[in-house]
Scaffold this motif. Structure first.
Motif, PDB file in Angstrom:
ATOM      1  N   ALA A  40      -9.117   5.840   9.728  1.00 43.38           N
ATOM      2  CA  ALA A  40      -8.962   5.175   8.425  1.00 43.38           C
ATOM      3  C   ALA A  40      -9.655   3.818   8.453  1.00 43.38           C
ATOM      4  O   ALA A  40     -10.392   3.465   7.521  1.00 43.38           O
ATOM      5  CB  ALA A  40      -7.482   5.020   8.076  1.00 43.38           C
ATOM      6  N   VAL A  41      -9.437   3.062   9.529  1.00 44.50           N
ATOM      7  CA  VAL A  41     -10.087   1.754   9.668  1.00 44.50           C
ATOM      8  C   VAL A  41     -11.608   1.914   9.631  1.00 44.50           C
ATOM      9  O   VAL A  41     -12.309   1.168   8.931  1.00 44.50           O
ATOM     10  CB  VAL A  41      -9.631   1.044  10.973  1.00 44.50           C
ATOM     11  CG1 VAL A  41     -10.509  -0.158  11.279  1.00 44.50           C
ATOM     12  CG2 VAL A  41      -8.173   0.615  10.855  1.00 44.50           C
ATOM     13  N   ALA A  42     -12.121   2.892  10.366  1.00 39.60           N
ATOM     14  CA  ALA A  42     -13.575   3.114  10.419  1.00 39.60           C
ATOM     15  C   ALA A  42     -14.128   3.422   9.028  1.00 39.60           C
ATOM     16  O   ALA A  42     -15.191   2.907   8.644  1.00 39.60           O
ATOM     17  CB  ALA A  42     -13.896   4.238  11.399  1.00 39.60           C
ATOM     18  N   ILE A  43     -13.418   4.240   8.270  1.00 40.27           N
ATOM     19  CA  ILE A  43     -13.874   4.581   6.909  1.00 40.27           C
ATOM     20  C   ILE A  43     -13.880   3.347   6.020  1.00 40.27           C
ATOM     21  O   ILE A  43     -14.862   3.078   5.316  1.00 40.27           O
ATOM     22  CB  ILE A  43     -12.991   5.693   6.306  1.00 40.27           C
ATOM     23  CG1 ILE A  43     -13.312   7.027   6.985  1.00 40.27           C
ATOM     24  CG2 ILE A  43     -13.186   5.792   4.792  1.00 40.27           C
ATOM     25  CD1 ILE A  43     -12.358   8.153   6.630  1.00 40.27           C
ATOM     26  N   PHE A  44     -12.798   2.577   6.041  1.00 41.21           N
ATOM     27  CA  PHE A  44     -12.738   1.386   5.187  1.00 41.21           C
ATOM     28  C   PHE A  44     -13.809   0.367   5.576  1.00 41.21           C
ATOM     29  O   PHE A  44     -14.388  -0.291   4.714  1.00 41.21           O
ATOM     30  CB  PHE A  44     -11.338   0.767   5.216  1.00 41.21           C
ATOM     31  CG  PHE A  44     -10.278   1.643   4.602  1.00 41.21           C
ATOM     32  CD1 PHE A  44     -10.535   2.428   3.487  1.00 41.21           C
ATOM     33  CD2 PHE A  44      -9.000   1.685   5.141  1.00 41.21           C
ATOM     34  CE1 PHE A  44      -9.553   3.237   2.921  1.00 41.21           C
ATOM     35  CE2 PHE A  44      -8.012   2.478   4.588  1.00 41.21           C
ATOM     36  CZ  PHE A  44      -8.285   3.264   3.472  1.00 41.21           C
ATOM     37  N   GLU A  45     -14.055   0.236   6.880  1.00 41.58           N
ATOM     38  CA  GLU A  45     -15.109  -0.682   7.325  1.00 41.58           C
ATOM     39  C   GLU A  45     -16.475  -0.188   6.872  1.00 41.58           C
ATOM     40  O   GLU A  45     -17.304  -0.961   6.396  1.00 41.58           O
ATOM     41  CB  GLU A  45     -15.065  -0.851   8.844  1.00 41.58           C
ATOM     42  CG  GLU A  45     -13.916  -1.732   9.297  1.00 41.58           C
ATOM     43  CD  GLU A  45     -13.815  -1.867  10.808  1.00 41.58           C
ATOM     44  OE1 GLU A  45     -14.346  -0.997  11.551  1.00 41.58           O
ATOM     45  OE2 GLU A  45     -13.178  -2.847  11.259  1.00 41.58           O
ATOM     46  N   LYS A  50     -12.668  -4.180   2.782  1.00 38.87           N
ATOM     47  CA  LYS A  50     -11.849  -5.029   3.648  1.00 38.87           C
ATOM     48  C   LYS A  50     -10.404  -5.117   3.166  1.00 38.87           C
ATOM     49  O   LYS A  50      -9.481  -5.204   3.960  1.00 38.87           O
ATOM     50  CB  LYS A  50     -12.470  -6.410   3.772  1.00 38.87           C
ATOM     51  CG  LYS A  50     -13.812  -6.391   4.484  1.00 38.87           C
ATOM     52  CD  LYS A  50     -14.256  -7.776   4.863  1.00 38.87           C
ATOM     53  CE  LYS A  50     -15.651  -7.774   5.435  1.00 38.87           C
ATOM     54  NZ  LYS A  50     -15.767  -7.258   6.752  1.00 38.87           N
ATOM     55  N   GLU A  51     -10.212  -5.065   1.842  1.00 35.80           N
ATOM     56  CA  GLU A  51      -8.855  -5.176   1.307  1.00 35.80           C
ATOM     57  C   GLU A  51      -7.985  -3.978   1.692  1.00 35.80           C
ATOM     58  O   GLU A  51      -6.763  -4.075   1.694  1.00 35.80           O
ATOM     59  CB  GLU A  51      -8.878  -5.345  -0.217  1.00 35.80           C
ATOM     60  CG  GLU A  51      -9.378  -4.140  -0.998  1.00 35.80           C
ATOM     61  CD  GLU A  51     -10.900  -4.008  -1.127  1.00 35.80           C
ATOM     62  OE1 GLU A  51     -11.344  -3.087  -1.816  1.00 35.80           O
ATOM     63  OE2 GLU A  51     -11.631  -4.825  -0.536  1.00 35.80           O
ATOM     64  N   ASP A  52      -8.605  -2.853   2.024  1.00 34.21           N
ATOM     65  CA  ASP A  52      -7.849  -1.664   2.403  1.00 34.21           C
ATOM     66  C   ASP A  52      -7.539  -1.602   3.900  1.00 34.21           C
ATOM     67  O   ASP A  52      -6.835  -0.693   4.346  1.00 34.21           O
ATOM     68  CB  ASP A  52      -8.606  -0.391   1.985  1.00 34.21           C
ATOM     69  CG  ASP A  52      -8.678  -0.240   0.471  1.00 34.21           C
ATOM     70  OD1 ASP A  52      -7.767  -0.733  -0.226  1.00 34.21           O
ATOM     71  OD2 ASP A  52      -9.643   0.380  -0.012  1.00 34.21           O
ATOM     72  N   LEU A  53      -8.066  -2.533   4.665  1.00 34.83           N
ATOM     73  CA  LEU A  53      -7.884  -2.513   6.122  1.00 34.83           C
ATOM     74  C   LEU A  53      -6.497  -2.965   6.579  1.00 34.83           C
ATOM     75  O   LEU A  53      -6.053  -2.584   7.663  1.00 34.83           O
ATOM     76  CB  LEU A  53      -8.933  -3.405   6.797  1.00 34.83           C
ATOM     77  CG  LEU A  53     -10.354  -2.857   6.849  1.00 34.83           C
ATOM     78  CD1 LEU A  53     -11.317  -3.942   7.310  1.00 34.83           C
ATOM     79  CD2 LEU A  53     -10.415  -1.662   7.777  1.00 34.83           C
ATOM     80  N   ALA A  54      -5.827  -3.769   5.788  1.00 32.25           N
ATOM     81  CA  ALA A  54      -4.567  -4.378   6.235  1.00 32.25           C
ATOM     82  C   ALA A  54      -3.520  -3.335   6.619  1.00 32.25           C
ATOM     83  O   ALA A  54      -2.870  -3.463   7.664  1.00 32.25           O
ATOM     84  CB  ALA A  54      -4.023  -5.326   5.168  1.00 32.25           C
ATOM     85  N   ASP A  55      -3.327  -2.310   5.776  1.00 31.79           N
ATOM     86  CA  ASP A  55      -2.283  -1.322   6.059  1.00 31.79           C
ATOM     87  C   ASP A  55      -2.527  -0.557   7.357  1.00 31.79           C
ATOM     88  O   ASP A  55      -1.634  -0.493   8.201  1.00 31.79           O
ATOM     89  CB  ASP A  55      -2.108  -0.351   4.890  1.00 31.79           C
ATOM     90  CG  ASP A  55      -1.268  -0.936   3.774  1.00 31.79           C
ATOM     91  OD1 ASP A  55      -0.613  -1.968   3.988  1.00 31.79           O
ATOM     92  OD2 ASP A  55      -1.277  -0.350   2.675  1.00 31.79           O
ATOM     93  N   PRO A  56      -3.713   0.052   7.552  1.00 31.62           N
ATOM     94  CA  PRO A  56      -3.887   0.767   8.822  1.00 31.62           C
ATOM     95  C   PRO A  56      -3.855  -0.157  10.037  1.00 31.62           C
ATOM     96  O   PRO A  56      -3.352   0.238  11.094  1.00 31.62           O
ATOM     97  CB  PRO A  56      -5.234   1.480   8.677  1.00 31.62           C
ATOM     98  CG  PRO A  56      -5.905   0.885   7.507  1.00 31.62           C
ATOM     99  CD  PRO A  56      -4.855   0.263   6.653  1.00 31.62           C
ATOM    100  N   LEU A  57      -4.342  -1.389   9.915  1.00 34.62           N
ATOM    101  CA  LEU A  57      -4.269  -2.318  11.049  1.00 34.62           C
ATOM    102  C   LEU A  57      -2.815  -2.629  11.385  1.00 34.62           C
ATOM    103  O   LEU A  57      -2.419  -2.666  12.556  1.00 34.62           O
ATOM    104  CB  LEU A  57      -5.039  -3.606  10.745  1.00 34.62           C
ATOM    105  CG  LEU A  57      -6.559  -3.477  10.691  1.00 34.62           C
ATOM    106  CD1 LEU A  57      -7.184  -4.772  10.182  1.00 34.62           C
ATOM    107  CD2 LEU A  57      -7.136  -3.090  12.040  1.00 34.62           C
ATOM    108  N   ASN A  58      -2.006  -2.858  10.357  1.00 37.63           N
ATOM    109  CA  ASN A  58      -0.576  -3.095  10.554  1.00 37.63           C
ATOM    110  C   ASN A  58       0.064  -1.884  11.226  1.00 37.63           C
ATOM    111  O   ASN A  58       0.828  -2.013  12.184  1.00 37.63           O
ATOM    112  CB  ASN A  58       0.092  -3.375   9.208  1.00 37.63           C
ATOM    113  CG  ASN A  58       1.573  -3.618   9.338  1.00 37.63           C
ATOM    114  OD1 ASN A  58       2.005  -4.613   9.897  1.00 37.63           O
ATOM    115  ND2 ASN A  58       2.363  -2.695   8.817  1.00 37.63           N
ATOM    116  N   ASN A  59      -0.265  -0.701  10.739  1.00 40.01           N
ATOM    117  CA  ASN A  59       0.323   0.518  11.286  1.00 40.01           C
ATOM    118  C   ASN A  59      -0.117   0.769  12.727  1.00 40.01           C
ATOM    119  O   ASN A  59       0.675   1.246  13.540  1.00 40.01           O
ATOM    120  CB  ASN A  59       0.001   1.710  10.387  1.00 40.01           C
ATOM    121  CG  ASN A  59       0.706   1.608   9.055  1.00 40.01           C
ATOM    122  OD1 ASN A  59       1.808   1.080   8.965  1.00 40.01           O
ATOM    123  ND2 ASN A  59       0.075   2.095   8.006  1.00 40.01           N
TER     124      ASN A  59
END
Length: 194
Positions: A40-45, A50-59
């Protein structure tokens, strides 16, 4: 996931992978959870979201916490908080601070934990996030229990119970009652020894 891939909507694939990662974590399939979340992080990057990265990084941070890799967990939680702060997302900031506060408690860094948790509580109250208010009060109570400050722990666990009852969160109520029982037991032992 197959349908989203067939349609080719990469952003929604990222959201689906994040959700699957959370589910895998809940069932203690940590490696599978990390695979989903890192994808998920790779796709958002790749998409520059960048605004979508917070949730998977937190998880990811929460998965590493479950695995006992607390330093790695903290680094991901900090990255998530940094994004939430840039977005000025009060809800995300409050949840990130709560998660970091819980992790600092596990690291026996109670001062840092309580600072993060009090900041999370202030924001949660401001935005009216009752579920989070209950969680934060419980985390604060856990800190004070660890520090053998039982009166303060009891105040916060009772506030958590009040909030969890308000939203009928049975799981939170169960956890709160377990901690309250531990406080009563510890207080009784402390009184007997004094």
């Amino acid at each position: 996931l197959k349908l989203r891939r067939a349609i080719g909507d990469k952003e929604k694939i990222g959201f689906t992978l994040n959700n699957l990662g959370v589910l895998y974590k809940e069932f203690n399939y940590f490696e599978e959870a990390l695979e989903m979340l890192l994808n998920a992080v790779a796709i958002f990057e790749e998409l520059g979201l960048k605004e979508d990265l917070a949730d998977p990084l937190n998880n990811i941070g929460l998965v590493y916490e479950e695995k006992g890799q607390l330093d790695l967990a903290l680094s991901y939680l900090e990255k998530s908080l940094e994004i939430e702060l840039k977005l000025n997302n009060d809800r995300g900031i409050a949840y990130s601070l709560n998660n970091m506060g819980a992790l600092y408690r596990k690291l026996d860094m109670h001062d840092k934990s309580l600072r993060q948790l009090n900041n999370a509580l202030e924001i949660a109250k401001k935005i009216g996030e009752v579920s989070l208010i209950s969680r934060v009060h419980r985390e604060i109570a856990e800190n004070h229990f660890d520090l053998q400050e039982f009166v303060i722990a009891k105040v916060h666990i009772n506030l958590s119970l009040k909030s969890s009852s308000q939203i009928k969160d049975k799981e939170q109520q169960k956890r709160n009652n377990q901690l309250l029982a531990k406080i009563h037991t510890a207080t009784g032992l402390t009184l007997k020894h004094n």
